[in-house]
Each structure stands twice: as structure tokens, then as C-alpha cells.
Design an enzyme around this catalytic site. Structure first.
Site, PDB file in Angstrom:
ATOM      1  CG  HIS A  24      -1.530  -1.173   1.452  1.00 55.22           C
ATOM      2  ND1 HIS A  24      -3.378  -0.869   0.845  1.00 55.22           N
ATOM      3  CD2 HIS A  24      -1.574  -2.732   2.291  1.00 55.22           C
ATOM      4  CE1 HIS A  24      -3.224  -2.419   1.729  1.00 55.22           C
ATOM      5  NE2 HIS A  24      -2.449  -2.939   2.193  1.00 55.22           N
ATOM      6  CD  GLU A  89      -0.896   1.569   4.235  1.00 54.20           C
ATOM      7  OE1 GLU A  89      -0.788   2.422   3.274  1.00 54.20           O
ATOM      8  OE2 GLU A  89      -2.168   1.447   4.381  1.00 54.20           O
ATOM      9  CG  HIS A 127      -5.087  -1.462  -0.474  1.00 55.41           C
ATOM     10  ND1 HIS A 127      -5.851  -1.117   0.233  1.00 55.41           N
ATOM     11  CD2 HIS A 127      -6.351  -2.331  -0.789  1.00 55.41           C
ATOM     12  CE1 HIS A 127      -6.751  -1.480   0.402  1.00 55.41           C
ATOM     13  NE2 HIS A 127      -7.321  -2.157  -0.345  1.00 55.41           N
ATOM     14  CG  ASP A 137      -3.032   1.733  -1.771  1.00 55.33           C
ATOM     15  OD1 ASP A 137      -4.481   1.348  -2.069  1.00 55.33           O
ATOM     16  OD2 ASP A 137      -2.859   1.556  -0.997  1.00 55.33           O
TER      17      ASP A 137
HETATM   18 ZN   LIG Z   1      -4.133   0.557   0.998  1.00 61.21          ZN
END
Ligand SMILES: [Zn+2]
Length: 161
Positions: A24, A89, A127, A137
Site C-alpha cells: 500500500h 504501508e 491493494h 495504491d
Molecule cells: Zn491501501
């Protein structure tokens, strides 16, 4: 690898085997704002790892717990991707791109995770791939070729192939 652990309350115990990794971006360049958000019980979101612009890796949910990063999602014929994945992330926006420090930390983290859990390189996805139409993303600036090349080369045995 060096990694700080700052545990998020947004998690549940894992009951399924880890078979995928989801990449992400956070939509902010600030690590601190992501940490604050994931520490907020009201946010109901989290990820296992966050990687800052300077390559710092912060773990927020243990691999053995389910983090809440994927939302409504679908991968390999199954829904509820959180249950069987690790979420990573990267501090980035749609237009910022990703830093060298960040990408090299990501490579090391992915290598450790795929070895530990025997996850195929093809099961590292974005994602956007598991929630198409809803999520964008990590976007077109993310260098999938670099990541797959690195992992393919590093994940070979020198003497057994
Ligand atoms: Zn995401």
C-alpha cells in the site's frame, strides 16, 4: 533487519495461514501521522509494517495477528484478504513516488517474509489488485519489476539450483 515495534490496537488474532503480502501507500509523506492514525482505535485501520521515506521500518501488528489494511477485497478466489495476508504501508502519495531508502528497506523486509512464510513472489500484490475500482495504491509509480527481480535473484540457492 532493524525494526521498531509500536503496537496498534486495530487487530484480531489470526486463524489462517499467511499466503499473501499486500503493498500500500499511506497517501501521506508523514510517518508520524500514519502511526497516530493506526494507534487510534476509532480509525479501525492498521498494517503490519509501515516504511517511512528514510527507510525506517515500524511494525504495528504482529504477523500472527490480522491487521486491518485490505478492506473489502479478493485474491486467488478468496475474499477477506486481511485474514491470510501481511500488509505493508509505504509513506507516499499518488504523485510522490518512493525513495531509494524506502525501496531498499522494502526489499529486505519482503525477502525475510517470503522466506519465513514461504510466500510465492506472485502472491505479493498491490491493494489496487485486490480491490480494483475501489483502491489505487500503490499506483503506477511503484516499481514492481525492481522488487520481483530483487526477490527472484536473492531467493535462489547458489549451490542447489
Ligand atoms: Zn491501501
Amino acid at each position: 533487519m532493524k525494526c521498531d515495534f509500536i503496537e496498534s490496537p486495530n487487530k484480531v488474532s489470526r486463524t489462517e495461514k499467511i499466503t499473501a503480502i499486500i503493498i500500500h501507500y499511506t497517501a501521506t509523506l508523514s510517518l508520524q501521522s500514519t502511526l497516530s492514525w493506526f494507534l487510534n482505535p476509532g480509525a479501525k485501520v492498521s498494517a503490519h509494517y509501515v516504511i517511512s521515506r528514510d527507510g525506517r521500518v515500524v511494525q504495528m501488528v504482529k504477523d500472527s495477528d490480522v491487521a486491518w489494511h485490505a478492506g473489502k477485497s479478493f485474491f486467488n478466489g478468496r475474499t477477506g484478504v486481511n485474514q491470510f495476508s501481511i500488509g505493508i504501508e509505504l509513506s507516499a502519495t499518488a504523485t510522490s513516488g518512493f525513495t531509494e531508502d524506502q525501496m531498499s528497506s522494502l526489499e529486505q523486509l519482503l525477502l525475510e517474509l517470503i522466506r519465513k512464510y514461504e510466500i510465492p513472489i506472485t502472491s505479493i500484490v498491490g491493494h489496487q489488485d485486490i480491490a480494483p475500482g475501489r483502491k489505487v495504491d500503490p499506483g503506477s509509480l511503484f516499481d514492481w519489476f525492481r522488487i520481483r527481480k530483487f526477490l527472484t535473484e536473492k531467493n535462489k540457492c547458489a549451490d542447489l539450483s
